[in-house]
Design an enzyme around this catalytic site. Structure first.
Site, PDB file in Angstrom:
ATOM      1  N   GLU A 281      10.685  50.724  20.782  1.00 25.92           N
ATOM      2  CA  GLU A 281       9.235  50.912  20.615  1.00 25.92           C
ATOM      3  C   GLU A 281       8.502  50.149  21.720  1.00 25.92           C
ATOM      4  OE1 GLU A 281       7.568  49.241  17.065  1.00 25.92           O
ATOM      5  OE2 GLU A 281       5.728  50.393  17.243  1.00 25.92           O
TER       6      GLU A 281
ATOM      7  N   ARG B 284      18.988  41.134  14.552  1.00 24.46           N
ATOM      8  CA  ARG B 284      18.553  41.104  13.143  1.00 24.46           C
ATOM      9  C   ARG B 284      19.463  41.920  12.233  1.00 24.46           C
ATOM     10  NH1 ARG B 284      12.817  42.892  13.800  1.00 24.46           N
ATOM     11  NH2 ARG B 284      13.094  42.854  16.049  1.00 24.46           N
TER      12      ARG B 284
END
Ligand SMILES: O=P(O)(O)OC[C@H]1O[C@H](OP(=O)(O)OP(=O)(O)O)[C@H](O)[C@@H]1O
Ligand SMILES: Nc1ncnc2[nH]cnc12
Length: 181
Positions: free
Chosen positions: A104, A67
């Site tokens: 995460e 991204r």
């Protein structure tokens, strides 16, 4: 922040949606595809990302797969800088250096070409989002490992609760468009 920028940021925020439990239970995934789909927010995001770095003599924008590629090359063009991709393992064809980091929702490695830039070059690290800061920190290690000078960080979204920015050098300029819980 001036009123126009505030209004733009509000519009960008409205075009980021939350997807609960993706890719794993408990993760609130911030999806930027609506922002990419809307031609106004696509253009405005590019403009507001580039503005703070226009007079900083950036040699290369380093973007993180995948991204970080979406706006990274455009950001580089806007700043008349080159673009350097950081990729997941086994994707870059020439000699690479590797850094390991925690996500995460997982653990990963990233790589950069050893000949990506010259020692002392001025580098802007860009990604769509900073969560734990693990990948941005690993990118910093790659850049500094080759003698690059990280002079800025650029993110569209920060997940404030995860304090990722605290993992990055305190004295380096950071531009984050949107802070989310
Ligand atoms: O601050 P961190 O905890 O390191 O997390 C942020 C990173 O996680 C996401 O990438 P992801 O690994 O999901 O890959 P993708 O860009 O290919 O979707 C995001 O685009 C950042 O690169
Ligand atoms: N919550 C999240 N949403 C989108 N991208 C992420 N990368 C790491 N954590 C993320």
């Amino acid at each position: 922040m001036d009123a126009v920028k505030q209004q733009i940021i509000r519009l960008l925020k409205e075009n980021i949606r939350n997807i609960p439990d993706f890719p794993k239970p408990g993760i609130q995934f911030k999806d930027i595809t609506p922002l990419l789909k809307n031609p106004d927010t696509l253009e405005l995001t590019s403009q507001v990302l580039a503005h703070p770095f226009r007079h900083m003599d950036i040699d290369y924008v380093v973007g993180l797969e995948s991204r970080g590629f979406l706006f990274g090359t455009n950001l580089a063009q806007d700043l008349h800088a080159g673009f350097v991709p950081i990729r997941k393992p086994g994707k870059l064809p020439a000699e690479t250096i590797t850094a390991t980091y925690a996500l995460e929702y997982g653990k990963d490695e990233i790589q950069m070409h050893k000949d990506a830039f010259e020692k002392g070059d001025r580098i802007l690290i860009h990604d769509d989002l900073i969560a734990t800061g693990g990948s941005a920190k690993a990118a910093t290690e790659l850049v500094e490992g080759l003698g690059g000078n990280v002079v800025g960080y650029s993110f569209i979204v920060e997940l404030t609760a995860l304090h990722g920015v605290d993992k990055l050098p305190a004295d380096v300029k950071k531009e984050i468009l949107i802070s989310l819980d």
